[in-house]
Write a protein that holds these residues in place. Structure first.
Motif, short mmCIF file in Angstrom:
data_model
loop_
_atom_site.label_atom_id
_atom_site.label_comp_id
_atom_site.label_asym_id
_atom_site.label_seq_id
_atom_site.Cartn_x
_atom_site.Cartn_y
_atom_site.Cartn_z
N VAL A 1 -19.92 -8.10 -0.37
CA VAL A 1 -18.87 -7.33 0.31
C VAL A 1 -19.48 -6.44 1.39
CG1 VAL A 1 -17.19 -5.48 0.01
CG2 VAL A 1 -17.22 -7.39 -1.59
N ALA A 2 -20.60 -5.80 1.09
CA ALA A 2 -21.25 -4.92 2.06
C ALA A 2 -21.75 -5.71 3.26
CB ALA A 2 -22.39 -4.17 1.40
N ILE A 3 -22.34 -6.88 3.02
CA ILE A 3 -22.86 -7.69 4.13
C ILE A 3 -21.72 -8.24 4.99
CG2 ILE A 3 -24.10 -9.81 4.69
CD1 ILE A 3 -25.82 -9.33 2.21
N ALA A 4 -20.65 -8.66 4.34
CA ALA A 4 -19.52 -9.28 5.06
C ALA A 4 -18.46 -8.26 5.46
CB ALA A 4 -18.89 -10.37 4.19
N ALA A 5 -18.79 -6.98 5.47
CA ALA A 5 -17.81 -5.95 5.81
C ALA A 5 -17.14 -6.18 7.16
CB ALA A 5 -18.47 -4.57 5.76
N PRO A 6 -17.87 -6.55 8.24
CA PRO A 6 -17.19 -6.78 9.52
C PRO A 6 -16.19 -7.93 9.49
CG PRO A 6 -19.55 -6.49 9.84
CD PRO A 6 -19.33 -6.64 8.37
N LEU A 7 -16.41 -8.90 8.58
CA LEU A 7 -15.48 -10.02 8.46
C LEU A 7 -14.28 -9.70 7.59
CD1 LEU A 7 -18.10 -12.89 7.93
CD2 LEU A 7 -17.04 -12.16 10.08
N LEU A 8 -14.47 -8.78 6.64
CA LEU A 8 -13.39 -8.46 5.70
C LEU A 8 -12.47 -7.37 6.22
CD1 LEU A 8 -15.48 -8.44 2.38
CD2 LEU A 8 -14.00 -10.27 3.25
N ALA A 9 -13.00 -6.45 7.00
CA ALA A 9 -12.18 -5.33 7.50
C ALA A 9 -12.71 -4.91 8.86
CB ALA A 9 -12.21 -4.16 6.53
N SER A 10 -11.81 -4.69 9.79
CA SER A 10 -12.21 -4.28 11.13
C SER A 10 -12.76 -2.86 11.11
CB SER A 10 -11.01 -4.35 12.08
OG SER A 10 -11.35 -3.80 13.34
N PRO A 11 -13.87 -2.60 11.81
CA PRO A 11 -14.40 -1.23 11.86
C PRO A 11 -13.46 -0.24 12.54
CG PRO A 11 -15.56 -2.67 13.40
CD PRO A 11 -14.70 -3.55 12.57
N GLU A 12 -12.49 -0.75 13.29
CA GLU A 12 -11.51 0.14 13.91
C GLU A 12 -10.65 0.86 12.87
OE1 GLU A 12 -9.22 -2.09 16.65
OE2 GLU A 12 -10.85 -2.35 18.11
N GLY A 13 -10.60 0.28 11.66
CA GLY A 13 -9.83 0.91 10.60
C GLY A 13 -10.42 2.22 10.13
N LEU A 14 -11.68 2.50 10.51
CA LEU A 14 -12.32 3.77 10.14
C LEU A 14 -11.99 4.87 11.13
CD1 LEU A 14 -15.88 2.38 9.24
CD2 LEU A 14 -13.96 2.80 7.69
N ASP A 15 -11.50 4.49 12.29
CA ASP A 15 -11.19 5.46 13.34
C ASP A 15 -9.85 6.13 13.05
OD1 ASP A 15 -10.93 6.96 15.61
OD2 ASP A 15 -11.29 5.30 17.00
N VAL A 16 -9.89 7.45 12.96
CA VAL A 16 -8.67 8.21 12.66
C VAL A 16 -7.63 8.04 13.75
CG1 VAL A 16 -7.74 10.50 12.18
CG2 VAL A 16 -9.99 9.87 11.30
N THR A 17 -8.08 7.95 15.00
CA THR A 17 -7.14 7.85 16.13
C THR A 17 -6.41 6.52 16.17
OG1 THR A 17 -8.89 7.05 17.61
CG2 THR A 17 -8.55 9.43 17.48
N LYS A 18 -6.93 5.52 15.45
CA LYS A 18 -6.30 4.20 15.45
C LYS A 18 -5.63 3.88 14.12
CE LYS A 18 -9.55 2.40 18.87
NZ LYS A 18 -10.56 1.35 19.18
N ALA A 19 -5.45 4.88 13.28
CA ALA A 19 -4.79 4.67 12.00
C ALA A 19 -3.32 4.37 12.20
CB ALA A 19 -4.96 5.91 11.13
N THR A 20 -2.81 3.40 11.48
CA THR A 20 -1.42 2.96 11.65
C THR A 20 -0.55 3.24 10.43
OG1 THR A 20 -2.03 0.75 10.86
CG2 THR A 20 -2.10 1.13 13.24
N GLY A 21 -1.15 3.69 9.34
CA GLY A 21 -0.39 3.93 8.12
C GLY A 21 0.11 5.36 8.03
N GLY A 22 0.93 5.59 7.04
CA GLY A 22 1.42 6.93 6.78
C GLY A 22 0.44 7.73 5.94
N VAL A 23 0.78 8.96 5.67
CA VAL A 23 -0.10 9.84 4.90
C VAL A 23 0.06 9.53 3.41
CG1 VAL A 23 -0.60 12.23 4.30
CG2 VAL A 23 0.03 11.63 6.65
N LEU A 24 -1.04 9.12 2.80
CA LEU A 24 -1.08 8.83 1.36
C LEU A 24 0.03 7.87 0.93
CD1 LEU A 24 -1.97 12.35 -0.12
CD2 LEU A 24 -3.50 10.42 0.25
N GLU A 25 0.16 6.78 1.68
CA GLU A 25 1.13 5.75 1.30
C GLU A 25 0.64 5.02 0.06
OE1 GLU A 25 2.16 2.96 4.24
OE2 GLU A 25 3.01 4.42 5.64
N PRO A 26 1.52 4.72 -0.89
CA PRO A 26 1.10 3.97 -2.09
C PRO A 26 0.77 2.52 -1.74
CG PRO A 26 3.47 4.30 -2.08
CD PRO A 26 2.93 5.10 -0.93
N PRO A 27 0.12 1.80 -2.62
CA PRO A 27 -0.21 0.39 -2.36
C PRO A 27 1.03 -0.43 -2.03
CG PRO A 27 -1.39 1.18 -4.30
CD PRO A 27 -0.43 2.27 -3.91
#
Length: 313
Positions: free
Chosen positions: A59-85
């Motif tokens: 999972v650690a090695i394939a991190a760029p394939l499993l999840a975009s690094p843009e998801g770590l950027d707060v300015t590009k977050a698309t979800g709500g605050v503490l949304e449940p699964p």
């Protein structure tokens, strides 16, 4: 006659080709690895730990394939605050709208890297100090032994917290802090084993044949210490990961990096427990527990493989 005829027909046994010392050493190492792997494979808990660890490493090695690094950027977050699964966010979102699953995937890289790098520093320092103290003895060995005892007398976690506070919040400093504070137990273990190896007959024969101290340490003492060092490494990695998690949870980690410890710190800061946002605090905690469990199971299995007494049992 028949035997002679058989020899003439090419059926005679040929003497085996002589192997060089290097080829013999390679064959012995290959045979030893095969035997050790068969013993390790018979340990179910060790195989379970290896499977868990391999999953996290992949999972650690394939991190760029499993999840975009843009998801770590707060300015590009698309979800709500503490949304449940949900179907869009399998493990919900954090207090800034980022996917918790993305944070977990990228956090595996930092947690594993810190644990392995800090353990490498710890093993190098502990092995050098223990080997030097046990082999040379005298005032130098005694001084190193006293230094080791002094480090052991200091409470580990408070010492690490003080060092992390003084050095500052960065990934490199966290690695240095954990490596510098976790070596004494390894040094004590290596020293006791070195003192035992020094008295063995083959080392006495090497001295009689004129082998110098460096030759004895590098060719006889250190190779016999490496199985113990290797087995102890897996247990030290678990301690290093727990320490990184603790320091990050206390706000002493790298603020620019996402790790499982920093996720727990953020979850505690926003009151994830009191607000019922279990998806923000349970997943990183479970990941830490599973990785520590994996290294512990592997370490116990390796101890059984490399310890002749346990192997006989």
């Amino acid at each position: 006659m028949s035997a002679a005829g058989g020899d003439g027909g090419g059926g005679a046994l040929r003497p085996p080709a002589t192997l060089s010392a290097r080829q013999l050493a390679r064959r012995r190492r290959r045979d030893a690895l095969g035997r050790n792997w068969r013993i390790f494979r018979g340990n179910r808990s060790g195989l379970l730990g290896l499977a868990i660890l391999a999953s996290f490493v992949l999972v650690a090695i394939a991190a760029p394939l499993l999840a975009s690094p843009e998801g770590l950027d707060v300015t590009k977050a698309t979800g709500g605050v503490l949304e449940p699964p949900s179907s869009e966010y399998w493990l919900g979102t954090d207090d800034q709208g980022r996917s918790v699953l993305t944070l977990l995937i990228w956090g595996a890289r930092i947690s594993l890297f810190v644990g392995l790098a800090a353990t490498l520093i710890s093993m190098v320092i502990g092995t050098l100090v223990g080997l030097t103290s046990g082999y040379f003895g005298g005032w130098a060995g005694g001084a190193l032994f006293r230094v080791t005892e002094w480090f052991l007398a200091i409470p580990f976690l408070p010492f690490a917290i003080v060092l992390a506070t003084v050095l500052g919040r960065s990934l490199l400093n966290i690695i240095i802090v954990i490596g510098v504070t976790s070596w004494p137990s390894t040094a004590l273990l290596i020293r006791s084993q070195t003192l035992s190896i020094k008295e063995r007959p083959y080392l006495e024969r090497a001295r009689v044949l004129g082998a110098g101290r460096w030759h004895q340490m590098s060719r006889h003492v250190l190779p016999n210490l490496m199985p113990m060092v290797f087995a102890n490494t897996t247990l030290t990695v678990a301690i290093a990961i727990l320490t990184e998690t603790t320091l990050s949870f206390l706000g002493l980690g790298d603020p620019t990096r996402v790790s499982w410890g920093s996720m727990l710190d953020d979850a505690f800061a926003v009151g994830a427990i009191t607000t019922g946002a279990w998806w923000f605090i349970v997943p990183p905690g479970v990941c830490v527990v599973l990785v520590v469990l994996a290294f512990t199971l592997i370490g116990q299995a390796l101890e059984e493989v490399l310890n002749p007494r346990l192997k006989d049992r």
